[in-house]
Design an enzyme around this catalytic site. Structure first.
Site, mmCIF file in Angstrom:
data_model
loop_
_atom_site.group_PDB
_atom_site.id
_atom_site.type_symbol
_atom_site.label_atom_id
_atom_site.label_comp_id
_atom_site.label_asym_id
_atom_site.label_seq_id
_atom_site.Cartn_x
_atom_site.Cartn_y
_atom_site.Cartn_z
ATOM 1 N N ASP A 62 0.881 -1.164 0.000
ATOM 2 C CA ASP A 62 0.000 0.000 0.000
ATOM 3 C C ASP A 62 0.922 1.218 0.000
ATOM 4 O OD1 ASP A 62 -1.583 2.186 0.671
ATOM 5 O OD2 ASP A 62 -2.934 1.014 1.928
ATOM 6 N N LYS A 68 -6.008 10.290 -1.546
ATOM 7 C CA LYS A 68 -4.938 10.998 -0.839
ATOM 8 C C LYS A 68 -4.038 11.785 -1.812
ATOM 9 C CE LYS A 68 -6.576 8.904 2.846
ATOM 10 N NZ LYS A 68 -7.828 8.260 2.536
HETATM 11 C C1 LIG Z 1 -2.811 3.844 3.859
HETATM 12 C C2 LIG Z 1 -4.255 3.799 3.473
HETATM 13 N N1 LIG Z 1 -4.702 2.791 2.700
HETATM 14 C C3 LIG Z 1 -6.000 2.707 2.328
HETATM 15 C C4 LIG Z 1 -6.933 3.625 2.758
HETATM 16 C C5 LIG Z 1 -8.379 3.487 2.355
HETATM 17 O O1 LIG Z 1 -8.714 4.408 1.373
HETATM 18 P P1 LIG Z 1 -10.189 5.015 1.150
HETATM 19 O O2 LIG Z 1 -10.487 5.867 2.338
HETATM 20 O O3 LIG Z 1 -10.044 5.787 -0.131
HETATM 21 O O4 LIG Z 1 -11.128 3.869 1.029
HETATM 22 C C6 LIG Z 1 -6.504 4.686 3.571
HETATM 23 C C7 LIG Z 1 -7.486 5.700 4.047
HETATM 24 O O5 LIG Z 1 -7.199 6.520 4.870
HETATM 25 C C8 LIG Z 1 -5.132 4.771 3.941
HETATM 26 O O6 LIG Z 1 -4.689 5.753 4.732
#
Ligand SMILES: Cc1ncc(COP(=O)(O)O)c(C=O)c1O
Length: 378
Positions: free
Chosen positions: A169, A194
């Site tokens: 990620d 983000k």
């Molecule tokens: C590192 C990370 N991965 C995945 C996500 C999930 O993304 P989303 O809020 O767009 O579903 C987030 C959300 O804050 C995140 O910080």
């Protein structure tokens, strides 16, 4: 082409109908066909949408993957990737991942006879001893919110030796600072909500696969399960990636100024930012990323102090999320990581006095002044 050129141009052609330099929002659910089985390659918009496809080509280029597929949120992208795992298989996850990822794994996908083990992945040697058998290794680096560093090359090697795939990620770094596929990872995911979008006005996600075989499965799942990114959101993220290479250095410059201020502040008991030379994993991070990013966490020693400071910030907004041009402060224990149990948070060090900042692109002096006045009540 260079990274900046790819940000602006990769995957994008002037619109064939009008020559529009910006890819239009193809806001249509279906396409007229000339006859049975005769069409322009577009049949139905869940399956084919040129705005979304353009963004996918752009993100595949930025991460250096064979292909990319965009989803309705970061979590939808995470779930799509986890469909690579079957009942009876085992997933090892770096500890202190985003709370929503932890929640999806432990409360939803664990119901489908997949086993999840959350382990400290910051020392590949220890992980190798403790991990046992696994089919997929899921990491964040730096982790959320403690900014622990995992060695992508070493973990890719471990996964390969176990016949498993490595998923990273990369939301915190963006491909501007870190490109995990080039370091041996098989799949990269992002919450495009983000840094990729960067303007706090869209929710979305992407999975980028290094190899065609994984890309093909993700393409199938995107259509079969249907959690697609909307054309309008695809347009917004595509606009965002055009300035990724301009925003990220500014985010980092401001994060450095904020970290330098906080690390010397008497009320700050501990500061987490990978750019500090004594941050655990600093050297490993330097060897796999070209910058340290905009996420800074700090310990104030208790809930009351954190509440006072978070209630007093003015320019920095209190809110969940990160990666926008505006600075956001959050309280991981009650916000992003509320899905963990108290015992799990205690074990990880996600205390009630921990505050996380996503440093934006404002003037650094204004951010420091705001934090200074807020900390006076800590
Ligand atoms: C590192 C990370 N991965 C995945 C996500 C999930 O993304 P989303 O809020 O767009 O579903 C987030 C959300 O804050 C995140 O910080």
């Amino acid at each position: 082409m260079g990274f900046a050129t790819d940000c602006i141009h990769a995957g994008q052609e002037p619109d064939p109908t009008t020559g529009a330099v910006t890819v239009p929002i193809y806001q249509t659910s279906t396409y007229v066909q000339e006859g049975l089985g005769k069409h322009k390659g577009y049949e139905y918009a869940r399956t084919h949408n040129l705005t979304r496809r353009t963004l996918e080509r752009n993100l595949a280029a930025l991460e250096g993957g064979a292909d990319a597929y965009c989803f309705a949120s970061g979590m939808a992208a995470v779930q799509a990737v986890l469909t690579l795992v079957k009942a009876g298989q085992r997933v090892v996850v770096s500890d202190n991942v985003y709370g929503g990822t932890h929640r999806l794994f432990t409360k939803v996908l664990a119901n489908y006879a997949v086993e999840f083990a959350f382990l400290d992945a910051s020392d590949p040697g220890t992980l190798e001893k403790e991990a046992g058998r696994f089919d997929l290794l899921w990491i964040e680096t730096p982790t959320n919110p403690l900014l622990k560093i995992c060695d992508i090359r070493a973990l890719a090697d471990l996964a390969r030796r176990r016949g498993a795939i490595l998923v990273v990620d990369n939301t915190f770094m963006s491909p501007f600072f870190q490109r995990p596929l080039a370091l041996g990872a098989d799949i990269v995911v992002h919450s495009t909500t983000k840094f990729l979008n960067g303007h706090s006005d869209s929710v979305g996600g992407v999975a980028v696969a290094k190899e065609e075989k994984h890309a093909e499965w993700l393409r199938f799942v995107q259509n079969a399960a249907g959690a697609i990114l909307s054309p309008f959101d695809a347009f917004l993220v595509l606009r965002g990636t055009k300035t990724l290479h301009l925003r990220m250095p500014r985010h980092e410059e401001n994060a450095r100024a904020v970290a330098s201020f906080l690390v010397r502040h008497p009320k700050v008991q501990r500061l987490y930012w990978p750019g500090l030379p004594d941050h655990p994993g600093h050297a490993v991070h330097k060897g796999q990323a070209s910058g340290f990013g905009a996420l800074v966490s700090f310990e104030l020693g208790g809930l009351e102090a954190a509440k006072r400071v978070l209630g007093r910030v003015r320019l920095c907004s209190l809110g969940e999320s990160l990666g926008g041009v505006e600075t956001l402060v959050s309280h991981p224990a009650t916000m992003t990581h509320a899905g963990y149990t108290q015992a799990e948070r205690d074990a990880l060090g996600i205390t009630s006095g921990l505050v996380r900042i996503s440093v934006g692109c404002e003037d650094a002096a204004d951010l420091v002044a705001d934090l200074d006045q807020a900390l006076s009540v800590a």
